[in-house]
Design an enzyme around this catalytic site. Structure first.
Site, mmCIF file in Angstrom:
data_model
loop_
_atom_site.group_PDB
_atom_site.id
_atom_site.type_symbol
_atom_site.label_atom_id
_atom_site.label_comp_id
_atom_site.label_asym_id
_atom_site.label_seq_id
_atom_site.Cartn_x
_atom_site.Cartn_y
_atom_site.Cartn_z
ATOM 1 C CE LYS A 176 -1.598 2.929 2.366
ATOM 2 N NZ LYS A 176 -1.375 4.025 1.607
ATOM 3 C CD GLU A 249 13.389 0.496 9.471
ATOM 4 O OE1 GLU A 249 13.878 1.391 9.717
ATOM 5 O OE2 GLU A 249 13.589 -0.915 9.631
ATOM 6 C CB CYS A 283 13.534 8.729 7.663
ATOM 7 S SG CYS A 283 14.445 7.513 6.949
ATOM 8 C CD GLU A 381 10.703 13.194 11.003
ATOM 9 O OE1 GLU A 381 9.500 12.778 11.685
ATOM 10 O OE2 GLU A 381 11.595 12.477 10.551
HETATM 11 P P1 NAD Z 1 2.934 8.572 7.387
HETATM 12 O O1 NAD Z 1 2.905 8.031 8.472
HETATM 13 O O2 NAD Z 1 1.840 9.806 7.304
HETATM 14 O O3 NAD Z 1 2.473 7.628 6.113
HETATM 15 C C1 NAD Z 1 3.070 6.537 5.919
HETATM 16 C C2 NAD Z 1 2.281 5.447 5.229
HETATM 17 O O4 NAD Z 1 1.162 5.432 6.106
HETATM 18 C C3 NAD Z 1 1.275 6.038 4.087
HETATM 19 O O5 NAD Z 1 1.163 4.967 3.034
HETATM 20 C C4 NAD Z 1 0.063 6.443 4.529
HETATM 21 O O6 NAD Z 1 -1.009 6.291 3.470
HETATM 22 C C5 NAD Z 1 0.034 5.138 5.564
HETATM 23 N N1 NAD Z 1 -1.103 5.683 6.664
HETATM 24 C C6 NAD Z 1 -1.767 6.458 7.156
HETATM 25 N N2 NAD Z 1 -2.531 6.583 7.979
HETATM 26 C C7 NAD Z 1 -2.594 5.164 8.260
HETATM 27 C C8 NAD Z 1 -3.422 4.256 9.214
HETATM 28 N N3 NAD Z 1 -4.156 4.916 10.052
HETATM 29 N N4 NAD Z 1 -3.091 2.991 9.229
HETATM 30 C C9 NAD Z 1 -2.294 2.523 8.204
HETATM 31 N N5 NAD Z 1 -1.480 3.196 7.294
HETATM 32 C C10 NAD Z 1 -1.632 4.688 7.483
HETATM 33 O O7 NAD Z 1 4.191 9.209 7.024
HETATM 34 P P2 NAD Z 1 4.754 10.357 5.961
HETATM 35 O O8 NAD Z 1 4.105 11.711 6.083
HETATM 36 O O9 NAD Z 1 4.096 9.586 4.386
HETATM 37 O O10 NAD Z 1 6.374 9.896 5.793
HETATM 38 C C11 NAD Z 1 7.136 10.779 6.561
HETATM 39 C C12 NAD Z 1 7.581 10.091 8.032
HETATM 40 O O11 NAD Z 1 8.080 8.766 7.409
HETATM 41 C C13 NAD Z 1 8.562 10.878 8.674
HETATM 42 O O12 NAD Z 1 8.293 10.866 10.094
HETATM 43 C C14 NAD Z 1 9.738 10.079 8.161
HETATM 44 O O13 NAD Z 1 10.950 10.340 9.242
HETATM 45 C C15 NAD Z 1 9.295 8.804 8.289
HETATM 46 N N6 NAD Z 1 10.208 7.794 7.295
HETATM 47 C C16 NAD Z 1 10.884 7.145 7.999
HETATM 48 C C17 NAD Z 1 11.853 6.225 7.492
HETATM 49 C C18 NAD Z 1 12.678 4.834 7.915
HETATM 50 O O14 NAD Z 1 13.302 4.262 7.218
HETATM 51 N N7 NAD Z 1 12.841 4.963 9.361
HETATM 52 C C19 NAD Z 1 12.067 6.236 6.218
HETATM 53 C C20 NAD Z 1 11.051 7.259 5.461
HETATM 54 C C21 NAD Z 1 10.261 8.112 6.172
#
Ligand code: NAD
Length: 513
Positions: A176, A249, A283, A381
């Site tokens: 997804k 992650e 991230c 962040e």
């Molecule tokens: P997000 O948490 O908003 O979304 C991530 C994913 O989760 C998307 O596919 C979204 O559709 C889905 N999602 C949203 N609500 C959900 C729910 N209730 N249940 C299940 N899935 C749901 O994150 P983002 O804004 O897309 O990404 C940025 C964040 O990701 C930052 O905090 C960044 O640090 C982190 N990140 C971490 C890593 C790592 O490897 N540690 C890598 C990249 C990004």
């Protein structure tokens, strides 16, 4: 890629025709570049049924045949590099050099796990309960169906690269992707099928996270989530209720330490890459810099000079260093963080403003000083091109302040004495530490685990762990004759015998470790 070419990729999404569609926009100019179906929970369930129906057949493939698919994928994605770079840039607004990192990552991951899988997944002999009498073998079975929920910032690495070990371990996968960046995963799905991956083994569902998240997590046997800490907690809650294993992650507030003996010019160049790669939407990017007071002036000057030299613009060529932010929400967050800091006394050394002349979501790479703990961006962040520089009196102070965070994802240490750098690294509470590099050295060391401590996550990607997390281990112990049950008579003697046996075994293992 044209609107029609992107749209045609949605043929890979089941129920595509019968659902309302969501517009996908290019951050560079906010134009609509395509639409994707808004899948429903029912679509997720039927996709998972299809994946489950394919699981026995896929698991029965010899590992070498599965690996061959990914060896072909390695070559194919490098051959079609320019095409996938266009797709990634279109839906994320990142610069082309930043997008290239994802393509290199996907090829590296495919090569690494294709080479590792045969060895790592083979049955392994283990010490038996009774030496020479118990033959014990550890087997690794596929865990079942794997769900991958990925964010928008690295749409190829965090959805497709992450799928590769899960698939090689013999699991069907349902991805997804983030609602705003679905085309990259669909493009890669198309290519993987061309490389010989059976249809139902990898599928993509498009649509809203809050709608599709629960049915996906409830229907899979393992969930790999990459995204914010906030949503990670929700994913873990649902996974916990269903006793579904997961890796998370999550976010970071990553520190970079410049020690008194650092090559200051190199540290400044490294910091600029660490802070502003992917427009800071990474991230593992650097948002806090702790610099020793003896080199602070020289470092700040070099950092500002290098930051000002970055080129910020839209363009599908390799000429620009920094691209756009994703959307208005992220731009508003970056602006709010900087405004709050400035109102409370922070100084902007360079940047600090949006650039609507370049595109709706551009923001200048920004360096701040005089940041204090009452400012939002001190701990939270930002996920944008903003870094705060703090002066410290000692290495211990730098380490203490670097560790004073709810996050523990990545860190960077700069020193001419690499041994000293490695000693400092051992005292930092982060999952990866780069000495004399900002993030790519540890991320690119794919043979070693990568992930977060504290609120930055649970579990690891990369390395052996990144493959074995997608397996269930099974121990098969074959007893040649019974020495484990107490005899019917003479049990006291038997107890003395096994006690003596344990004592001798300990001695022996001390002599021959
Ligand atoms: P997000 O948490 O908003 O979304 C991530 C994913 O989760 C998307 O596919 C979204 O559709 C889905 N999602 C949203 N609500 C959900 C729910 N209730 N249940 C299940 N899935 C749901 O994150 P983002 O804004 O897309 O990404 C940025 C964040 O990701 C930052 O905090 C960044 O640090 C982190 N990140 C971490 C890593 C790592 O490897 N540690 C890598 C990249 C990004």
């Amino acid at each position: 890629m044209t609107f029609a070419q992107l749209e045609s990729l949605t043929d890979h999404v089941s129920s595509a025709g019968s659902r309302p569609h969501r517009q996908i926009r290019a951050p560079y100019d906010d134009s609509v570049v395509g639409t994707v179906p808004l899948c429903t929970p029912e679509d997720v369930r039927s996709t998972l049924d299809e994946a489950r129906a394919a699981s026995d057949e896929w698991a029965s493939w010899p590992v070498s045949d599965r690996a061959a698919v990914f060896r072909r994928f390695h070559d194919a994605i490098l051959d079609r590099r320019e095409s996938i770079l266009d797709v990634i840039q279109t839906e994320t607004g990142k610069s082309r050099p930043d997008a290239l990192e994802e393509v290199l990552d996907a090829a590296t991951t495919a090569r690494y796990y294709a080479n590792l899988a045969g060895r790592a997944l083979s049955p392994t002999r283990r010490s038996g309960a009774v030496p020479f009498v118990t033959k014990t073998v550890e087997r690794s079975h596929p865990v079942g169906v794997v769900g991958i929920i990925s964010p928008w910032n690295y749409p190829l690495s965090l959805s497709v690269s992450e799928s590769i070990p899960a698939l090689l371990a013999g699991n069907p996968v349902v991805i997804k992707p983030d609602e705003g960046t679905p085309f990259t995963a669909l493009w890669a799905l198309d290519l993987l099928r061309e490389c010989g991956l059976p249809e139902s083994v990898l599928q993509v569902v498009t649509g809203e996270g809050p709608t599709l998240g629960d049915p996906l997590i409830e229907g899979v046997d393992y969930v790999s989530f990459t995204g914010s800490t906030e949503v990670g907690r929700l994913v873990a809650e649902t996974a916990g209720r269903h006793l579904t294993d997961c890796s998370l992650e999550l976010g970071g507030k990553n520190p970079l330490l410049v020690l008194d003996d650092a090559d200051v010019a190199a540290a400044a160049r490294g910091a600029v890459r660490g802070c502003f790669a992917n427009t800071g939407q990474l991230c593992i990017s650097i948002e806090r810099i702790y610099v020793h007071e003896s080199v602070a002036d020289e470092f700040r000057e070099a950092l500002v000079r290098e930051t000002k030299a970055l080129t910020l613009d839209a363009g599908y060529d390799y000429d620009h260093d920094v691209g756009s932010l994703l959307d208005g929400e992220l731009l508003a967050k970056v602006e709010a963080h900087v405004e709050d800091a400035v109102e409370k006394g922070a100084t902007v050394l360079t940047g600090g403003r949006a650039r609507p002349d370049l595109g709706p979501y551009f923001y200048e790479p920004t360096v701040l000083t005089d940041v204090t703990s009452n400012m939002t961006l001190a701990d939270e962040e930002t996920f944008g091109p903003v870094v705060s520089v703090y002066e410290v009196e000692s290495v211990s102070e730098a380490i203490e302040r670097a560790n004073d965070s709810e996050y523990g994802l990545n860190a960077s240490v700069w020193t001419e004495n690499t041994e000293r750098g490695e000693q400092v690294a051992a005292r930092l509470a982060t999952g990866t530490v780069n000495v004399n590099e900002a993030y790519a050295a540890a991320w690119g060391s794919i043979d070693a685990p990568m992930g977060g401590m504290k609120n930055s996550g649970i579990g690891r990607r990369h390395g052996r762990q990144g493959l074995m997390k997608y397996t269930e281990s099974q121990t098969v112990a074959t007893q040649r004759f019974d020495l484990l049950s107490p005899p019917e008579r003479g049990r006291a003697l038997w107890a003395d015998g096994v006690t003596l046996g344990l004592r001798l075994w300990k001695r022996l293992t001390e002599l021959v470790p």
